[in-house]
Motif scaffolding. Structure first.
Motif, PDB file in Angstrom:
ATOM      1  N   SER A  87       0.812  -1.222   0.000  1.00 54.52           N
ATOM      2  CA  SER A  87       0.000   0.000   0.000  1.00 54.52           C
ATOM      3  C   SER A  87       0.844   1.270   0.000  1.00 54.52           C
ATOM      4  N   GLY A  88       2.079   1.162   0.440  1.00 55.45           N
ATOM      5  CA  GLY A  88       2.932   2.346   0.533  1.00 55.45           C
ATOM      6  C   GLY A  88       2.766   3.094   1.847  1.00 55.45           C
ATOM      7  N   ALA A  89       1.883   2.591   2.728  1.00 55.39           N
ATOM      8  CA  ALA A  89       1.641   3.275   4.008  1.00 55.39           C
ATOM      9  C   ALA A  89       2.886   3.272   4.893  1.00 55.39           C
ATOM     10  N   LEU A  90       3.809   2.352   4.633  1.00 56.83           N
ATOM     11  CA  LEU A  90       5.016   2.271   5.469  1.00 56.83           C
ATOM     12  C   LEU A  90       6.238   2.897   4.783  1.00 56.83           C
ATOM     13  N   ASP A  91       6.004   3.615   3.681  1.00 55.34           N
ATOM     14  CA  ASP A  91       7.119   4.269   2.985  1.00 55.34           C
ATOM     15  C   ASP A  91       7.387   5.630   3.623  1.00 55.34           C
ATOM     16  N   LYS A  92       8.366   5.709   4.476  1.00 59.87           N
ATOM     17  CA  LYS A  92       8.708   6.977   5.120  1.00 59.87           C
ATOM     18  C   LYS A  92       9.639   7.737   4.186  1.00 59.87           C
ATOM     19  N   LYS A  93       9.419   9.040   4.085  1.00 61.51           N
ATOM     20  CA  LYS A  93      10.133   9.850   3.089  1.00 61.51           C
ATOM     21  C   LYS A  93      11.651   9.723   3.155  1.00 61.51           C
ATOM     22  N   ASP A  94      12.194   9.799   4.351  1.00 59.42           N
ATOM     23  CA  ASP A  94      13.653   9.795   4.475  1.00 59.42           C
ATOM     24  C   ASP A  94      14.242   8.383   4.502  1.00 59.42           C
ATOM     25  N   GLY A  95      13.412   7.376   4.208  1.00 60.18           N
ATOM     26  CA  GLY A  95      13.898   5.999   4.217  1.00 60.18           C
ATOM     27  C   GLY A  95      13.975   5.416   5.610  1.00 60.18           C
ATOM     28  N   ASP A  96      13.585   6.229   6.604  1.00 62.30           N
ATOM     29  CA  ASP A  96      13.598   5.783   7.995  1.00 62.30           C
ATOM     30  C   ASP A  96      12.405   4.852   8.243  1.00 62.30           C
ATOM     31  N   ARG A  97      12.336   4.298   9.452  1.00 54.94           N
ATOM     32  CA  ARG A  97      11.271   3.358   9.761  1.00 54.94           C
ATOM     33  C   ARG A  97      10.216   3.977  10.672  1.00 54.94           C
ATOM     34  N   PHE A  98       8.958   3.634  10.440  1.00 54.66           N
ATOM     35  CA  PHE A  98       7.878   4.062  11.324  1.00 54.66           C
ATOM     36  C   PHE A  98       7.887   3.205  12.592  1.00 54.66           C
ATOM     37  N   VAL A  99       7.412   3.816  13.691  1.00 55.40           N
ATOM     38  CA  VAL A  99       7.243   3.068  14.938  1.00 55.40           C
ATOM     39  C   VAL A  99       5.751   2.740  15.075  1.00 55.40           C
TER      40      VAL A  99
ATOM     41  N   MET B   8      -8.285  -5.275   9.597  1.00 54.86           N
ATOM     42  CA  MET B   8      -7.192  -4.545  10.257  1.00 54.86           C
ATOM     43  C   MET B   8      -7.104  -3.114   9.750  1.00 54.86           C
ATOM     44  N   SER B   9      -6.643  -2.224  10.623  1.00 50.87           N
ATOM     45  CA  SER B   9      -6.449  -0.812  10.264  1.00 50.87           C
ATOM     46  C   SER B   9      -5.101  -0.337  10.784  1.00 50.87           C
ATOM     47  N   LEU B  10      -4.486   0.549  10.036  1.00 48.54           N
ATOM     48  CA  LEU B  10      -3.245   1.187  10.464  1.00 48.54           C
ATOM     49  C   LEU B  10      -3.524   2.686  10.545  1.00 48.54           C
ATOM     50  N   THR B  11      -3.487   3.210  11.765  1.00 51.70           N
ATOM     51  CA  THR B  11      -3.875   4.605  11.976  1.00 51.70           C
ATOM     52  C   THR B  11      -2.649   5.473  12.231  1.00 51.70           C
ATOM     53  N   GLU B  12      -2.618   6.607  11.551  1.00 53.84           N
ATOM     54  CA  GLU B  12      -1.548   7.583  11.800  1.00 53.84           C
ATOM     55  C   GLU B  12      -1.956   8.384  13.031  1.00 53.84           C
ATOM     56  N   LEU B  13      -1.160   8.291  14.105  1.00 54.11           N
ATOM     57  CA  LEU B  13      -1.618   8.772  15.397  1.00 54.11           C
ATOM     58  C   LEU B  13      -1.670  10.289  15.522  1.00 54.11           C
ATOM     59  N   SER B  14      -0.861  11.026  14.740  1.00 56.86           N
ATOM     60  CA  SER B  14      -0.905  12.485  14.881  1.00 56.86           C
ATOM     61  C   SER B  14      -2.188  13.055  14.284  1.00 56.86           C
ATOM     62  N   SER B  15      -2.714  12.398  13.269  1.00 53.80           N
ATOM     63  CA  SER B  15      -3.928  12.919  12.625  1.00 53.80           C
ATOM     64  C   SER B  15      -5.163  12.090  12.947  1.00 53.80           C
ATOM     65  N   GLY B  16      -4.955  10.844  13.383  1.00 51.05           N
ATOM     66  CA  GLY B  16      -6.100   9.956  13.631  1.00 51.05           C
ATOM     67  C   GLY B  16      -6.669   9.377  12.354  1.00 51.05           C
ATOM     68  N   LEU B  17      -5.952   9.540  11.243  1.00 43.55           N
ATOM     69  CA  LEU B  17      -6.451   9.036   9.961  1.00 43.55           C
ATOM     70  C   LEU B  17      -5.927   7.632   9.693  1.00 43.55           C
ATOM     71  N   ALA B  18      -6.795   6.796   9.144  1.00 45.86           N
ATOM     72  CA  ALA B  18      -6.382   5.431   8.798  1.00 45.86           C
ATOM     73  C   ALA B  18      -5.633   5.477   7.465  1.00 45.86           C
ATOM     74  N   TRP B  19      -4.364   5.111   7.487  1.00 48.30           N
ATOM     75  CA  TRP B  19      -3.546   5.135   6.266  1.00 48.30           C
ATOM     76  C   TRP B  19      -3.682   3.843   5.461  1.00 48.30           C
ATOM     77  N   TRP B  20      -4.086   2.796   6.178  1.00 48.65           N
ATOM     78  CA  TRP B  20      -4.258   1.512   5.488  1.00 48.65           C
ATOM     79  C   TRP B  20      -5.335   0.709   6.191  1.00 48.65           C
ATOM     80  N   GLU B  21      -6.150   0.019   5.417  1.00 50.48           N
ATOM     81  CA  GLU B  21      -7.159  -0.893   5.960  1.00 50.48           C
ATOM     82  C   GLU B  21      -7.322  -2.057   4.999  1.00 50.48           C
ATOM     83  N   ASP B  22      -7.644  -3.211   5.534  1.00 51.90           N
ATOM     84  CA  ASP B  22      -7.925  -4.334   4.643  1.00 51.90           C
ATOM     85  C   ASP B  22      -8.726  -5.393   5.375  1.00 51.90           C
ATOM     86  N   GLU B  23      -9.285  -6.284   4.584  1.00 55.54           N
ATOM     87  CA  GLU B  23     -10.084  -7.379   5.136  1.00 55.54           C
ATOM     88  C   GLU B  23      -9.764  -8.662   4.367  1.00 55.54           C
TER      89      GLU B  23
END
Lengths: 120, 202
Positions: free
Chosen positions: B58-70, B173-188
Motif C-alpha cells: 500500500s505504501g503506508a510504510l514508505d517513510k520519506k527519508d527511508g527511515d522506519r515508522f514506529v 485490520m487498520s493502520l492509523t496515523e496517530l498524529s492525525s487519527g487518519l487510517a492510512w491503510w485498511e484491509d479485510e
C-alpha cells in the motif's frame, strides 16, 4: 560442431521446460494447463514488487498454488510469510496475474514456484 | 492359572498398543490433512500473510527519508465464538513487519498483551540507591509510536438449505496515523468454510 549443436539443443530443451528464468513448475504436469508469459518487476518504496502473468490454457476452471522464495544479495534466503503457499484460481481460457511484494528491503533475488493445489 | 492370566494381560496390552494410532508431527510445509470448521494455523498463516503483503504494497510504510515508522499494537478483538489468542495473528504480522525493515514495533505502549511492563519497571530503578545510576535507563528515551495497528476477527455462522453449515471468518485490520487519527491503510481477508451442520465451530 556437433557438440555445440547438441549443447544448444539440450539448452533449448531445458529452457522449454522452464516457463521463465525466475518461475518454476513443481509438477511438470501443470505445464499443459497453465502458461507463464512473464514477470513484471518494479520498486515500491524500497521494496521490490513482482507480478507474474499468464493464462489458464485448459478448458476447465482450475486452482493452483504459488510461493515466492526471496534471497538477499549474498544468496541467503529471507524467511517470511510470502514464502508460504498461496492459492489462486483461474477461469478456463482466461488470463491471470498475481503480485507479491518483497518481504524486506534486503531482498534482491527471487524464485516463483507454481504447483498443483492440495487436495484438502 | 496365574500364568494364563498374566499372559493374557501381556497379549491384550500388546494388542492395544499395537492398534493405537501413532502420533505424527504435522509437516507445516505440506499439510494434506482435511480442513476444520474452526480456525487453525493454516488460516492464521494465510490471513497474516495477506495482511502484511497488503500493508507493504500500500505504501503506508514508505517513510520519506527511508527511515522506519514506529508502530504500536492496539486492540485486536476476537469477535468469534472460539477461544482465540489474537497473538496467533498479531505475532506473525509483527515478525514480518520487523523483518521488512520498513517498521519497528514498540512494546512500551499498546494493548495489555503487547506491552512489555519492564519498560516502566526499569525506570523505577532511577531512584533506587542499590543500582549503579550510570546503568539505569534515563527519562525521556522511550520512542513514541507514529502508527497504531488495530483489528478484529469476526465469525458468522449460516445454516444452509441442504443442512450444511457455512462459517465465514472476517479478518479486519487498520493502520492509523496517530498524529492525525487518519487510517492510512485498511484491509479485510475472508476465510469461508462449509461443512456438516453437526460440526461445531466454537
Amino acid at each position: 560442431m556437433k557438440k555445440r549443436l547438441l549443447g544448444l539443443g539440450l539448452a533449448l530443451l531445458v529452457l522449454g521446460c522452464a516457463p521463465q528464468p525466475n518461475v518454476k513448475f513443481v509438477e511438470n504436469s501443470i505445464s499443459s494447463d497453465i502458461s507463464v508469459e512473464g514477470v513484471r518487476e518494479r520498486t515500491k518504496g524500497q521494496l521490490k514488487e513482482i507480478e507474474v502473468y499468464g493464462e489458464n490454457e485448459s478448458g476447465d476452471y482450475m486452482s493452483f498454488r504459488y510461493r515466492v522464495v526471496w534471497k538477499d544479495k549474498d544468496g541467503f534466503e529471507i524467511k517470511s510469510m510470502s514464502s508460504n503457499w498461496q492459492n489462486f484460481s483461474v477461469f478456463k481460457k482466461t488470463p491471470y496475474q498475481f503480485s507479491v511484494i518483497a518481504p524486506s528491503i534486503d531482498a534482491v533475488e527471487y524464485m516463483v514456484y507454481i504447483n498443483e493445489p492440495l487436495d484438502n | 492359572m496365574k500364568k494364563i492370566i498374566s499372559s493374557s494381560i501381556i497379549i491384550a496390552t500388546l494388542l492395544i498398543t499395537g492398534c493405537a494410532d501413532k502420533t505424527e508431527r504435522i509437516d507445516l510445509n505440506h499439510d494434506t490433512a482435511g480442513q476444520v470448521m474452526g480456525l487453525d494455523y493454516r488460516d492464521f498463516n494465510e490471513a497474516a500473510g495477506k495482511m502484511v503483503q497488503s500493508m507493504l504494497a500500500s505504501g503506508a510504510l514508505d517513510k520519506k527519508d527511508g527511515d522506519r515508522f514506529v508502530i504500536a499494537i492496539s486492540d485486536i478483538k476476537n469477535d468469534t465464538m472460539q477461544h482465540i489468542d489474537t497473538d496467533q495473528l498479531v505475532k506473525k504480522i509483527r515478525v514480518d513487519l520487523l523483518r521488512s525493515k520498513r517498521a519497528v514495533i514498540t512494546t512500551a505502549v499498546g494493548s495489555d498483551a503487547n506491552v512489555d511492563k519492564m519498560n516502566k519497571e526499569v525506570r523505577k530503578l532511577n531512584d533506587d540507591a542499590d543500582f549503579n545510576q550510570r546503568t539505569t535507563q534515563k527519562k525521556g528515551q522511550l520512542i513514541a509510536p507514529d502508527l497504531s495497528l488495530s483489528g478484529k476477527i469476526i465469525q458468522k455462522n449460516i445454516s444452509m438449505d441442504d443442512g450444511k453449515q457455512q462459517v465465514e471468518y472476517y479478518f479486519q485490520m487498520s493502520l492509523t496515523e496517530l498524529s492525525s487519527g487518519l487510517a492510512w491503510w485498511e484491509d479485510e481477508t475472508i476465510i469461508g468454510k462449509r461443512g456438516s451442520g453437526k460440526s461445531v465451530a466454537w
